[in-house]
Design a protein around this motif. Structure first.
Motif, PDB file in Angstrom:
ATOM      1  N   ARG A  39      14.754  35.108 -50.494  1.00 35.28           N
ATOM      2  CA  ARG A  39      14.806  36.577 -50.587  1.00 35.28           C
ATOM      3  C   ARG A  39      14.540  37.051 -52.014  1.00 35.28           C
ATOM      4  O   ARG A  39      13.707  37.929 -52.246  1.00 35.28           O
ATOM      5  N   ILE A  40      15.233  36.450 -52.965  1.00 37.33           N
ATOM      6  CA  ILE A  40      15.110  36.897 -54.360  1.00 37.33           C
ATOM      7  C   ILE A  40      13.721  36.594 -54.915  1.00 37.33           C
ATOM      8  O   ILE A  40      13.074  37.463 -55.514  1.00 37.33           O
ATOM      9  N   THR A  41      13.237  35.372 -54.718  1.00 33.30           N
ATOM     10  CA  THR A  41      11.954  34.989 -55.321  1.00 33.30           C
ATOM     11  C   THR A  41      10.776  35.692 -54.645  1.00 33.30           C
ATOM     12  O   THR A  41       9.794  36.032 -55.316  1.00 33.30           O
ATOM     13  N   THR A  42      10.868  35.932 -53.353  1.00 30.50           N
ATOM     14  CA  THR A  42       9.798  36.683 -52.679  1.00 30.50           C
ATOM     15  C   THR A  42       9.822  38.145 -53.135  1.00 30.50           C
ATOM     16  O   THR A  42       8.761  38.737 -53.367  1.00 30.50           O
ATOM     17  N   THR A  43      11.011  38.708 -53.301  1.00 35.73           N
ATOM     18  CA  THR A  43      11.119  40.068 -53.848  1.00 35.73           C
ATOM     19  C   THR A  43      10.498  40.143 -55.238  1.00 35.73           C
ATOM     20  O   THR A  43       9.768  41.077 -55.569  1.00 35.73           O
ATOM     21  N   ASN A  44      10.759  39.126 -56.052  1.00 35.84           N
ATOM     22  CA  ASN A  44      10.166  39.065 -57.396  1.00 35.84           C
ATOM     23  C   ASN A  44       8.639  39.035 -57.316  1.00 35.84           C
ATOM     24  O   ASN A  44       7.944  39.712 -58.077  1.00 35.84           O
TER      25      ASN A  44
END
Length: 260
Positions: free
Chosen positions: A248-253
């Protein structure tokens, strides 16, 4: 379709090397099965523009192009190559300028050409509002000097295949860059795991650099984008969180950087 409840993003893969043969389809199926639904493709020279674009055409919902001149492709004719790439940029929609950068591992004699090619391509990115995707090998000091020279509010992107120290990581972050973390984080003696453990995940994206730098347990073999989940699992372990949260975090980034 993926059986996973999360979406992983490979922010740097040369999967297009397999375009027009069955390997591409097989690798893409394995990616989708592992929840790796977003793949960003950097070219390296004029000849690789067509394979990148053909792969994007075959998988328009999953594959997204970047265009740039790799530092190892910077030769005496680099200005002609850049002219051709600039023409390609006029007709193709891309999401970053890359991969570009400095490489003093293979050839130190081209450093001044590499620097000039980098400056030119950074200016393209700034004028187009795009991120840059940086290749840096054995040239951190020279790269940071260049980035200090070029920095402004339009300079941003990813420091691809980051393998540096915590000090270098913090310097890159201060300059507005996100760190591309790949298979090296799974190598026992590389020391990258200790660095990644200290970095807030908002400063990290995941990548494979396939077909290079396969993560453990495939180290030394050909890499592929479907192995991204081994990298995600390692980062999840280091930060003691679930792989879904890393995704979730890295794809959002990645969405913040590439705008898609």
């Amino acid at each position: 379709m993926s059986t996973k409840s999360y979406i992983l993003t490979d922010t740097h893969t040369h999967i297009y090397y397999h375009v027009n043969n069955s390997t591409l389809e097989e690798q893409m199926l394995r990616c989708l099965d592992k929840g790796i639904e977003r793949l960003f493709l950097p070219n390296v020279d004029v000849a690789s523009v067509t394979p990148v674009m053909d792969t994007v055409k075959a998988y328009p919902k999953n594959c997204f192009p970047m265009l740039g001149l790799h530092p190892c492709s910077v030769k005496e004719n680099y200005r002609e190559e850049l002219k051709s790439l600039e023409q390609a940029l006029a007709i193709h929609k891309v999401y970053a300028i890359g991969e570009i950068g400095l490489d003093l591992y293979w050839d130190k004699s081209t450093l001044e050409w590499q620097k000039e090619a980098f400056r030119i391509q950074v200016n393209w990115a700034k004028s187009m509002g795009l991120p840059i995707d940086i290749h840096c090998r054995e040239a951190f000091n020279e790269l940071f000097e260049l980035l200090e020279e070029l920095k402004d509010d339009k300079l941003f992107g990813i420091l691809h295949c980051f393998t540096g120290t915590i000090d270098q990581a913090e310097k890159a972050i201060d300059l507005g860059f996100t760190l591309g973390i790949g298979g090296v984080v799974t190598f026992k003696k590389a020391g990258l795991d200790a660095v990644v453990k200290e970095i807030d995940l908002q400063h990290i994206v995941l990548e494979t650099d396939a077909p290079y730098l396969a993560p453990s347990p495939f180290r030394g073999k050909e890499n592929e984008s479907s192995y991204l989940h081994y990298i995600a699992e390692k980062v999840a372990d280091l930060h003691q969180i679930d792989i879904a949260e890393v995704a979730r975090i890295t794809t959002t980034n990645s969405k913040r950087i590439f705008g898609i």
